[in-house]
Scaffold this active site. Structure first.
Site, PDB file in Angstrom:
ATOM      1  N   HIS A 162      58.770  14.383  58.136  1.00 56.03           N
ATOM      2  CA  HIS A 162      59.679  15.402  58.675  1.00 56.03           C
ATOM      3  C   HIS A 162      60.381  14.716  59.951  1.00 56.03           C
ATOM      4  O   HIS A 162      61.699  14.910  60.079  1.00 56.03           O
ATOM      5  CB  HIS A 162      58.974  16.827  59.393  1.00 56.03           C
ATOM      6  CG  HIS A 162      58.369  17.470  58.427  1.00 56.03           C
ATOM      7  ND1 HIS A 162      57.006  17.621  58.502  1.00 56.03           N
ATOM      8  CD2 HIS A 162      58.764  18.129  57.230  1.00 56.03           C
ATOM      9  CE1 HIS A 162      56.547  18.685  57.646  1.00 56.03           C
ATOM     10  NE2 HIS A 162      57.400  18.804  56.720  1.00 56.03           N
TER      11      HIS A 162
ATOM     12  N   LYS B  74      52.712  33.029  53.535  1.00 52.91           N
ATOM     13  CA  LYS B  74      51.664  31.762  53.577  1.00 52.91           C
ATOM     14  C   LYS B  74      50.799  32.213  54.818  1.00 52.91           C
ATOM     15  O   LYS B  74      51.254  32.691  55.900  1.00 52.91           O
ATOM     16  CB  LYS B  74      52.609  30.673  53.896  1.00 52.91           C
ATOM     17  CG  LYS B  74      53.274  30.012  52.802  1.00 52.91           C
ATOM     18  CD  LYS B  74      54.183  28.552  53.058  1.00 52.91           C
ATOM     19  CE  LYS B  74      54.796  28.078  51.875  1.00 52.91           C
ATOM     20  NZ  LYS B  74      55.700  26.827  52.590  1.00 52.91           N
TER      21      LYS B  74
ATOM     22  N   ARG C   4      61.577  14.445  48.113  1.00 51.93           N
ATOM     23  CA  ARG C   4      60.782  13.348  47.917  1.00 51.93           C
ATOM     24  C   ARG C   4      60.538  12.635  47.008  1.00 51.93           C
ATOM     25  O   ARG C   4      60.772  11.510  46.525  1.00 51.93           O
ATOM     26  CB  ARG C   4      59.086  13.716  48.376  1.00 51.93           C
ATOM     27  CG  ARG C   4      58.942  13.759  49.962  1.00 51.93           C
ATOM     28  CD  ARG C   4      57.710  14.649  50.033  1.00 51.93           C
ATOM     29  NE  ARG C   4      57.988  15.928  49.877  1.00 51.93           N
ATOM     30  CZ  ARG C   4      57.236  17.104  50.357  1.00 51.93           C
ATOM     31  NH1 ARG C   4      56.222  16.894  51.027  1.00 51.93           N
ATOM     32  NH2 ARG C   4      57.671  18.424  49.916  1.00 51.93           N
TER      33      ARG C   4
HETATM   34  P1  ADP Z   1      58.441  24.030  53.010  1.00 48.39           P
HETATM   35  O1  ADP Z   1      59.421  24.584  53.837  1.00 48.39           O
HETATM   36  O2  ADP Z   1      58.586  24.075  51.510  1.00 48.39           O
HETATM   37  O3  ADP Z   1      57.127  24.647  53.360  1.00 48.39           O
HETATM   38  P2  ADP Z   1      57.953  21.623  54.666  1.00 48.39           P
HETATM   39  O4  ADP Z   1      57.907  22.322  56.127  1.00 48.39           O
HETATM   40  O5  ADP Z   1      56.771  21.034  54.237  1.00 48.39           O
HETATM   41  O6  ADP Z   1      58.453  22.453  53.474  1.00 48.39           O
HETATM   42  O7  ADP Z   1      59.194  20.566  54.698  1.00 48.39           O
HETATM   43  C1  ADP Z   1      60.426  20.953  55.021  1.00 48.39           C
HETATM   44  C2  ADP Z   1      61.561  20.252  54.476  1.00 48.39           C
HETATM   45  O8  ADP Z   1      61.261  18.636  54.719  1.00 48.39           O
HETATM   46  C3  ADP Z   1      61.481  20.236  53.068  1.00 48.39           C
HETATM   47  O9  ADP Z   1      63.024  19.879  52.606  1.00 48.39           O
HETATM   48  C4  ADP Z   1      60.482  19.283  52.520  1.00 48.39           C
HETATM   49  O10 ADP Z   1      61.302  18.726  51.301  1.00 48.39           O
HETATM   50  C5  ADP Z   1      60.772  17.732  53.556  1.00 48.39           C
HETATM   51  N1  ADP Z   1      59.686  16.974  53.738  1.00 48.39           N
HETATM   52  C6  ADP Z   1      58.483  17.269  53.811  1.00 48.39           C
HETATM   53  N2  ADP Z   1      57.657  16.205  53.859  1.00 48.39           N
HETATM   54  C7  ADP Z   1      58.726  15.143  53.824  1.00 48.39           C
HETATM   55  C8  ADP Z   1      58.592  13.578  53.499  1.00 48.39           C
HETATM   56  N3  ADP Z   1      57.503  13.025  53.526  1.00 48.39           N
HETATM   57  N4  ADP Z   1      59.953  13.106  53.399  1.00 48.39           N
HETATM   58  C9  ADP Z   1      61.018  13.743  53.220  1.00 48.39           C
HETATM   59  N5  ADP Z   1      61.194  14.918  53.180  1.00 48.39           N
HETATM   60  C10 ADP Z   1      59.942  15.772  53.469  1.00 48.39           C
END
Ligand code: ADP
Length: 164
Positions: free
Chosen positions: A17, A41, A90
């Site tokens: 992130h 969630k 990813r």
């Molecule tokens: P969600 O909203 O699906 O619960 P997250 O909070 O885990 O997702 O992630 C928010 C955003 O960050 C999403 O677009 C996810 O694809 C992206 N993201 C999460 N981990 C990574 C990573 N390792 N590299 C790049 N982008 C990421």
């Protein structure tokens, strides 16, 4: 002013992130990282804890602000007058889901909210909040995935939950 929203759960924030936030902050005049409070969630961290984490990891980036919202992303975007959502990709496995969300947001907002995808840096392509939570729950070493103070906060959580 070019602005974007980076929405997500960030439960917890990972180096993946942070990489997206840094790169996104260089593309826009202002980037708002918004924790979407998803009632479907059960998060490990409260919204307040996640806001604190994100503020700390972005304290040196002046054009990033942290916010939270309980509702639809497109309603939030309308409230703050922003037309671009930034999301990280990813792998192909992310693509189908992300495409569906992006197209839905565009349709429901009558073309007012577009989604911009940034591909992950190779070293973080395996990283996800859910993997971090899983490894942590089993007492594994997840220090390569999150900043040290986030690691401490996660360890505290599991200490408390295993004590209940
Ligand atoms: P969600 O909203 O699906 O619960 P997250 O909070 O885990 O997702 O992630 C928010 C955003 O960050 C999403 O677009 C996810 O694809 C992206 N993201 C999460 N981990 C990574 C990573 N390792 N590299 C790049 N982008 C990421």
């Amino acid at each position: 002013m070019k602005t974007a929203i980076y929405p997500g759960s960030f439960d917890p924030v990972t180096y993946g992130h942070i990489d997206v936030i840094r790169r996104g902050s260089e593309m826009f005049d202002q980037l708002t990282v918004c924790i979407l409070d998803n009632k479907a969630k059960t998060p490990l961290f409260s919204v307040e804890e996640r806001v604190r984490m994100l503020r700390k990891v972005t304290e040196d980036i002046t054009n990033v602000r942290i916010d939270s919202y309980s509702g639809l992303l497109m309603d939030y975007a309308k409230e703050i007058g922003c037309h671009i959502a930034l999301r990280g990709l990813r792998a192909v496995t992310d693509f189908e889901y992300e495409l569906q969300i992006a197209q839905t947001n565009r349709l429901l907002s009558h073309g007012d909210l577009d989604t911009l995808f940034i591909t992950t840096s190779n070293e973080y392509s395996y990283l996800s909040s859910s993997v971090v939570r899983e490894v942590a729950a089993f007492g594994g070493d997840f220090s390569p995935c999150v900043p040290p103070f986030v690691e401490e906060m996660i360890k505290e959580k599991y200490k408390y939950s295993s004590a209940i």
